[in-house]
Design a protein around this motif. Structure first.
Motif, PDB file in Angstrom:
ATOM      1  N   GLN A 124      43.157  24.202  44.619  1.00  0.00           N
ATOM      2  CA  GLN A 124      41.719  24.228  44.401  1.00  0.00           C
ATOM      3  C   GLN A 124      41.331  25.667  44.127  1.00  0.00           C
ATOM      4  N   LEU A 125      41.130  26.014  42.874  1.00  0.00           N
ATOM      5  CA  LEU A 125      40.901  27.401  42.473  1.00  0.00           C
ATOM      6  C   LEU A 125      39.412  27.646  42.252  1.00  0.00           C
ATOM      7  N   SER A 126      38.782  28.291  43.219  1.00  0.00           N
ATOM      8  CA  SER A 126      37.375  28.646  43.062  1.00  0.00           C
ATOM      9  C   SER A 126      37.215  29.962  42.331  1.00  0.00           C
ATOM     10  N   GLY A 127      38.288  30.748  42.304  1.00  0.00           N
ATOM     11  CA  GLY A 127      38.181  32.108  41.788  1.00  0.00           C
ATOM     12  C   GLY A 127      37.911  33.117  42.876  1.00  0.00           C
ATOM     13  N   GLN A 133      39.910  33.904  34.654  1.00  0.00           N
ATOM     14  CA  GLN A 133      40.765  35.099  34.625  1.00  0.00           C
ATOM     15  C   GLN A 133      42.088  34.839  35.345  1.00  0.00           C
ATOM     16  N   VAL A 134      42.002  34.149  36.485  1.00  0.00           N
ATOM     17  CA  VAL A 134      43.223  33.815  37.221  1.00  0.00           C
ATOM     18  C   VAL A 134      44.106  32.897  36.377  1.00  0.00           C
ATOM     19  N   ALA A 135      43.507  31.889  35.774  1.00  0.00           N
ATOM     20  CA  ALA A 135      44.272  30.937  34.962  1.00  0.00           C
ATOM     21  C   ALA A 135      44.939  31.637  33.783  1.00  0.00           C
ATOM     22  N   HIS A 144      44.972  24.633  33.520  1.00  0.00           N
ATOM     23  CA  HIS A 144      43.701  24.867  34.207  1.00  0.00           C
ATOM     24  C   HIS A 144      42.767  23.711  33.891  1.00  0.00           C
ATOM     25  N   MET A 145      42.486  22.876  34.894  1.00  0.00           N
ATOM     26  CA  MET A 145      41.584  21.739  34.725  1.00  0.00           C
ATOM     27  C   MET A 145      40.205  22.131  35.244  1.00  0.00           C
ATOM     28  N   ARG A 154      42.777  43.627  39.593  1.00  0.00           N
ATOM     29  CA  ARG A 154      41.519  43.173  38.981  1.00  0.00           C
ATOM     30  C   ARG A 154      41.116  41.789  39.485  1.00  0.00           C
ATOM     31  N   LEU A 155      42.106  40.961  39.909  1.00  0.00           N
ATOM     32  CA  LEU A 155      41.787  39.636  40.410  1.00  0.00           C
ATOM     33  C   LEU A 155      41.360  39.665  41.872  1.00  0.00           C
TER      34      LEU A 155
END
Length: 598
Positions: A223-226, A267-269, A277-278, A512-513
């Protein structure tokens, strides 16, 4: 889990109707009953002792057997709870039985009496259905409080009368008909400098993620919120995959123009390509408060995400369709990585000049009144004194400065809670054992961690219904111990986000991430869903179960809801009350009813 007694036969017969796994005592009588995707179950037999590990234990079979044999030889099993991962484990031998949950509260233990025997379960609702226990009005009244009920109630009570919770970090023993519990874990002292603690934390979190990736043996998702926590977990997963194309990054978009989660997630994806990346568009997602009467079945207690349950189930369905073996979640990162503001008192004593710098920085960051914050930090109420104060001010909000540095967050009841509900909670707090789990900063940190872990376990159960195991590596004992051991003023800094995570993963995650300083919210999505679905809530209130129990005044609630979204009323008060209402309607009948009568 049942004792090795003939009297356990009736309970065993009922439990077997829904179990898909049964493990026997040495005598051949049923011992453990398992159901669903709660993680792997492994057993080790040494002589007449049997040990079962249930969940995500990252020790391989040979390592596990070695540790079990040593524990049996010494007749001391506490060290088994320190293996990597997140799991329950249980022991049975001629002397009796032991059960261990975890230290975070993600793996809970409950007990009840059924036909003169003690039955133990990872879920209170299983015991409720087995013994026909009624809902606890006291627990439910405390659950209406925001942001959380006081920890002595949470640690010892359950949502049902006659069912008892075993505190996190405690071992339950059942010998010769006597049931006791004792602490098996002591929090580490927060004495390590960041430079020494960061490599330990990096190893613990990396191991937690890598072990789960290896065990998955197939597609994994996150679960990628960023945010920093999900970004770190995503990068660690990718670093342990030979083929990144089996990694699915899942981001749910928001209708709010001020929500920058998606910007950071993209950016992470990009960095982790060719991982898929969905992005689930806000218009594709179910709205908040959609399908309310049908979303909470099977939950151990009211889920804080009830208003968003239709979204949770929608995303879980997509994960199942993608064949995901394990779904990672970074929840718990905030609570594990950052010390509560009670740390200010410690740093003022240890390093006064640095302490005043942190005090000014935190006051500015949180828009607090500096002199009031300083007075609150320097005040020294004991934990019993704090509990007595909390019991008396259930409807009076404390100043933000005092609340931020208290032993726990102040439990506030909503305006619509009845006087009876208020009195039930007050009496319960005053009657609870006022035992802290360490100094104020340690206690406050563990209360925050465990409060989040309880919520995460409900999410785990919800997605497990779709056949998707959810994993929360920040709740692993090794991970939270590594964080708690670092000086709180070095892992928390008003001028940089999450220094411990940044220092630990400096060679793993691009700087940067990890530079993000913003924190997104979904209030616009909540209010959009409320506008479309407020009639559903009105229908619930026409026949309110909470009102039937005498816990809320629906007239006051209706009045407050008329201006929800504009009045400044905290959304958690509304969503938690709705969660309790929906949950009460979702309770399945007892096992005996399920089978056609008593």
């Amino acid at each position: 889990m049942l004792p090795d007694l003939d009297a356990a036969g009736p309970a065993a017969h009922l439990l077997a109707t829904e179990a898909d796994t049964v493990v026997a005592h040495d005598s051949g009588r049923p011992w453990l009953f398992g159901h669903g995707t709660m993680g792997a179950l492994r057993t080790v037999v040494v002589g007449r002792t049997r040990v079962a590990v249930i969940g995500t234990c990252l020790a391989d079979d040979a390592e596990l057997r070695t540790h079990v044999e040593y524990a049996v030889q010494r007749n001391d099993y506490d060290a088994l709870a320190a293996l990597r991962g997140s799991y329950h484990f249980a022991v049975t031998n001629p002397d009796g039985m032991l059960v261990f949950g975890d230290v975070a509260g993600f793996r809970r233990v409950f007990t009840s009496q059924a036909s003169l025997i003690t039955v133990t379960s990872s879920h209170a609702d299983v015991l409720r259905r087995l013994v026909g226990a009624p809902v606890s009005r006291t627990w439910l009244a405390a659950r209406l409080a925001s942001p959380e009920m006081p920890s002595p109630l949470r640690q010892s009570l359950s949502p049902f009368d006659g069912i008892h919770a075993i505190p996190a970090g405690h071992c339950l023993t059942l010998r010769q008909g006597v049931t006791r519990h004792r602490p098996y874990w002591t929090p580490p002292q927060a004495t390590k400098p960041l430079a020494d603690g960061a490599p330990v934390f990096a190893e613990a979190l990396t191991s937690a993620v890598a072990g789960r990736v290896r065990a998955a043996g197939g597609p994994v998702s996150v679960q990628l919120s960023g945010g920093l926590d999900s970004t770190a977990v995503s990068c660690l997963i990718a670093g342990n995959l030979q083929d990144r194309s089996v990694l699915l990054l899942v981001t749910t978009a928001s209708v709010s123009s001020g929500n920058d989660d998606l910007v950071w997630a993209r950016q992470v994806a990009e960095h982790l390509a060719p991982a898929e990346h969905m992005v689930i568009d806000a218009q594709e997602l179910p709205r908040f408060f959609d399908d309310l009467p049908n979303v909470a079945s099977g939950m151990d207690e009211p889920a804080p995400f009830t208003a968003a349950s239709a979204r949770v189930h929608y995303v879980a369905g997509l994960l199942a369709a993608h064949g995901v073996r394990v779904h990672f979640n970074g929840q718990g990162g905030d609570e594990v990585l950052l010390a509560p503001l009670t740390y200010l008192r410690d740093v003022l004593r240890a390093r006064p000049r640095l302490g005043w710098r942190h005090l000014r920085g935190q006051a500015a960051l949180r828009d607090m009144h500096l002199p009031r914050l300083a007075r609150a930090v320097l005040a020294e109420p004991s934990y019993p004194q704090w509990l007595r104060w909390a019991a008396q001010v259930l409807r009076t909000e404390a100043p933000a400065e005092a609340d931020a540095v208290g032993w726990e967050a102040q439990p506030l009841q909503p305006q619509w809670a009845s006087r009876d509900a208020e009195q039930l909670v007050r009496v319960a707090i005053l009657g609870a054992p006022p035992t802290a789990v360490g100094p104020r900063n340690t206690h406050a940190a563990l209360v925050r961690i465990r409060s989040t872990a309880y919520r995460a376990a409900l999410y785990r159960d919800a997605v497990a219904g779709h056949g998707v195991p959810a994993e929360f590596p920040f709740f692993d004992r090794a991970v939270l111990e590594a964080a708690l051991a670092v000086r709180p003023w070095e892992r928390t800094d008003p001028w940089q986000p999450k220094p411990l995570l940044r220092a630990a993963l400096v060679d793993t995650v691009p700087a940067r991430l990890l530079a993000r300083r913003t924190k997104a919210h979904y209030n616009d999505d909540i209010y959009r869903g409320w506008t479309a679905n407020r009639h559903r809530v009105a229908e619930l209130l026409d026949d309110s179960r909470l009102a039937e129990l005498g816990l809320i005044d629906t007239g006051v609630l209706r009045h407050c809801l008329r201006s929800f979204g504009r009045s400044g009323l905290a959304s958690a008060f509304v969503t938690d009350t709705i969660a309790c209402e929906v949950w009460l309607r979702s309770l399945a009948p007892p096992f005996a009813h399920h089978r056609g009568g008593r």
